[in-house]
Scaffold this active site. Structure first.
Site, PDB file in Angstrom:
ATOM      1  N   LYS A   1       0.824  -1.217   0.000  1.00 25.55           N
ATOM      2  CA  LYS A   1       0.000   0.000   0.000  1.00 25.55           C
ATOM      3  C   LYS A   1       0.859   1.269   0.000  1.00 25.55           C
ATOM      4  CE  LYS A   1      -2.429  -0.871   3.743  1.00 25.55           C
ATOM      5  NZ  LYS A   1      -1.847  -2.152   4.209  1.00 25.55           N
TER       6      LYS A   1
ATOM      7  N   ARG B   1     -10.638   1.604  10.052  1.00 20.29           N
ATOM      8  CA  ARG B   1     -10.175   0.235  10.299  1.00 20.29           C
ATOM      9  C   ARG B   1     -11.352  -0.699  10.605  1.00 20.29           C
ATOM     10  NH1 ARG B   1      -4.721  -0.492  10.905  1.00 20.29           N
ATOM     11  NH2 ARG B   1      -3.462   1.358  11.237  1.00 20.29           N
TER      12      ARG B   1
ATOM     13  N   ARG C   1      12.519  -9.195   6.061  1.00 20.49           N
ATOM     14  CA  ARG C   1      13.113  -7.901   6.410  1.00 20.49           C
ATOM     15  C   ARG C   1      14.240  -8.076   7.439  1.00 20.49           C
ATOM     16  NH1 ARG C   1       9.152  -3.038   8.086  1.00 20.49           N
ATOM     17  NH2 ARG C   1       8.428  -4.583   9.572  1.00 20.49           N
TER      18      ARG C   1
ATOM     19  N   ARG D   1      13.789  -7.924  13.559  1.00 18.16           N
ATOM     20  CA  ARG D   1      12.888  -7.514  14.647  1.00 18.16           C
ATOM     21  C   ARG D   1      11.980  -8.664  15.032  1.00 18.16           C
ATOM     22  NH1 ARG D   1      10.182  -2.041  12.611  1.00 18.16           N
ATOM     23  NH2 ARG D   1       8.519  -3.556  12.497  1.00 18.16           N
TER      24      ARG D   1
ATOM     25  N   ARG E   1      -0.084 -11.548  13.080  1.00 21.97           N
ATOM     26  CA  ARG E   1      -0.424 -10.166  12.708  1.00 21.97           C
ATOM     27  C   ARG E   1      -1.370 -10.143  11.506  1.00 21.97           C
ATOM     28  NH1 ARG E   1       4.581  -7.210  11.163  1.00 21.97           N
ATOM     29  NH2 ARG E   1       3.791  -5.602   9.779  1.00 21.97           N
TER      30      ARG E   1
END
Length: 217
Positions: free
Chosen positions: A14, A89, A128, A162, A173
């Site tokens: 996005k 949301r 990542r 992370r 998530r």
């Protein structure tokens, strides 16, 4: 006039699409996070109200967030159009947004969902990694270091991942976001303004598909 919401799970792309839309159409990109920070820094009445909840570790109520969105959408840089990022949301927030856009006469023109298979997203998000020395962020799939094991920015060789980029955390998530996204998609589909784009294509092709939808209006 383009007044747009982009829907999609984390990692769907996005952010990249938003940047390209803003570049081409010169419309305002409104992120709820930025809005909160700006309103609190400027000590606006709504900003201070939001801060009182945040300082106590509480979630900011929908009505307060909606007031903040309305305050932001009243600014003149949204007269040519806007992309809303991070709001709504939930369907409750979507209904509040309907009220805001009606009052300001800035109706939503498009809601675009960027679809990417969950397994692809897990791969993307858990690829990542970050340089320990300077904080530069890389992605094994889409943005690796030029020389393997060496940071482009500082030349360091120490990298870490992370906690929230680890595959099991990413999966959780995505589940949370999926539950949140589904009712919103239904809501805008019923209104007849939802379009769906395949986000598994190259960033260029994803934008080309989005652009095709926007240029129809």
């Amino acid at each position: 006039m383009i007044n747009l919401i982009l829907l999609g799970l984390p990692g769907a792309g996005k952010g990249t699409v938003s940047e390209r839309i803003v570049d081409k159409y010169k419309i305002a990109h409104i992120s709820t996070g930025d809005m909160f920070r700006e309103a609190m820094a400027n000590k606006t009445p709504v900003g201070l109200e939001a801060k009182s909840y945040i300082d106590q570790g509480n979630l900011v109520p929908d009505e307060v967030t909606a007031k903040l969105v309305e305050e932001r959408l009243k600014q003149s840089d949204t007269d040519k159009g806007f992309i809303l990022d991070g709001f709504p949301r939930t369907t409750v927030q979507a209904e509040l947004l309907d009220g805001i856009t009606k009052r300001l006469d800035k109706p939503l023109t498009n809601v675009i969902a960027i679809d990417v298979d969950e397994d692809v997203l897990i791969k993307r998000l858990s690829a990542r990694y970050i340089c320990k020395d300077c904080g530069a962020t890389y992605n094994k799939i889409s943005n690796p270091t030029k020389v393997e094991g060496t940071c482009d920015r500082c030349g360091g060789h120490d990298f870490f991942q992370r906690e929230d980029d680890k595959p099991e955390v990413v999966k959780n998530r995505l589940e949370v976001n999926k539950k949140m996204n589904a009712p919103l998609r239904d809501y805008y589909e019923k209104k007849g303004i939802l379009s769906v784009v395949n986000g598994e294509q190259s960033p260029e092709q994803v934008f080309a598909d989005v652009d095709k939808i926007l240029s129809k209006d």
